[in-house]
Design an enzyme around this catalytic site. Structure first.
Site, PDB file in Angstrom:
ATOM      1  N   THR A  28       0.857  -1.183   0.000  1.00 21.87           N
ATOM      2  CA  THR A  28       0.000   0.000   0.000  1.00 21.87           C
ATOM      3  C   THR A  28       0.891   1.231   0.000  1.00 21.87           C
ATOM      4  OG1 THR A  28      -1.603  -1.237   1.320  1.00 21.87           O
ATOM      5  CG2 THR A  28      -1.945   1.130   1.116  1.00 21.87           C
ATOM      6  N   LYS A 140       4.259  -8.967   3.601  1.00 21.83           N
ATOM      7  CA  LYS A 140       2.881  -8.469   3.670  1.00 21.83           C
ATOM      8  C   LYS A 140       2.030  -9.368   2.768  1.00 21.83           C
ATOM      9  CE  LYS A 140       0.482  -4.078   4.132  1.00 21.83           C
ATOM     10  NZ  LYS A 140       0.591  -2.615   3.972  1.00 21.83           N
ATOM     11  N   GLU A 173       4.790  -5.285  16.686  1.00 23.10           N
ATOM     12  CA  GLU A 173       4.351  -4.211  15.792  1.00 23.10           C
ATOM     13  C   GLU A 173       3.015  -3.691  16.282  1.00 23.10           C
ATOM     14  OE1 GLU A 173       4.003  -6.037  11.950  1.00 23.10           O
ATOM     15  OE2 GLU A 173       2.390  -7.378  12.566  1.00 23.10           O
TER      16      GLU A 173
END
EC number: 4.1.3.38
Length: 269
Positions: A28, A140, A173
């Site tokens: 993204t 990802k 995270e």
């Protein structure tokens, strides 16, 4: 707007392995003034992920041009690129699958980011922990059920983001961002060799810190150790960097690291 394999359309074959197994990866990117921020880094991320997932792709020049074209039409916003292994294969087998599918979409830039940047981010400890898997750590990939559950729990709180541990209790995270914290002149960020996503902005911040007066250490740290910090920041390709004002009952008032990183990350090269 959507592009699937270079064509404007919004339908995807139900046999595509993205829908069957989450068999693919994505990135993204932020679009600023019609250009994809950190374009080469996003393409490299996709290439690395496809290599690790053993997805064969030969459309990289076309993909780069499509990303540039959509960005120019959007001007300012968000560009998402999904790559799947395509259709085919029996069950989990990848034999006779492909060719790979590429899906591009553009959306508006999150309107609430400006407010969060000014007010600071509040974090809540997530009850959902990340599984450890070195074969997938850092990528990802399209299997995001952990993040869906993390977000669902987060939305039952008043916090802006979640602080997420792995299954052994190590700080890893946030739900949709990476994490740094500063103690004195030392900046820490979690190791991501067992779990988590190695974000584009995380990588950019690491390069910046390597050229700074700060000492950067990638660590395996407990929640208690991280909360002893003088300061926390989170980052992703869209934010790009935001200060953390509180994590649970612990408040942070210093913004030294944030003030160093923020202007350098706003329009990264």
């Amino acid at each position: 707007m959507f592009l699937i394999n270079g064509h404007k359309q919004e339908s995807l074959a139900v046999s595509d392995r993205a829908t069957q197994f989450g068999d693919g990866c994505f990135t993204t990117a932020r679009v600023i003034d019609g250009k994809v921020s950190l374009l080469s880094a996003h393409i490299q991320r996709l290439q690395d992920a496809c290599q690790r997932l053993m997805i064969s792709c030969d459309f990289w020049p076309q993909l780069e041009q499509e990303m540039k074209t959509l960005a120019a039409e959007q001007q300012n916003g968000v560009l998402k690129v999904v790559i799947s292994r395509g259709s085919g294969g029996r069950g989990y087998s990848t034999l006779n699958s492909g060719p790979a599918t590429r899906i591009l979409s553009v959306t508006a830039y999150p309107a609430h980011y400006d407010r969060l940047r000014n007010e600071g981010i509040t974090l809540a400890l997530s009850p959902v922990r990340l599984g450890r898997n070195p074969h997938l750590a850092g990528i990802k990939h399209l299997n995001r059920l952990e993040q869906v559950l993390i977000r669902s729990h987060l939305e039952q709180t008043n916090a802006d983001e979640a602080l997420v541990l792995d299954s052994e209790g190590w700080v890893t995270e946030c739900c949709a961002a990476n994490l740094f914290w500063r103690k004195g002149n030392v900046v820490y960020t979690p190791r991501l060799d067992q779990a988590g996503v190695n974000g584009i902005m995380r990588q950019f911040c690491i390069r910046l810190l390597a050229q700074s007066s700060y000492q950067l250490v990638e660590v395996q740290a407990s929640l208690e150790e991280s909360l002893q910090a003088d300061e926390m920041v989170i980052c992703n390709a869209l934010m790009p960097v935001m200060p953390v004002c509180a994590c649970g009952d612990v408040s942070f008032s210093s913004a030294t690291l944030y003030e160093y990183l923020a202007p350098l990350c706003e329009r990264p090269n």
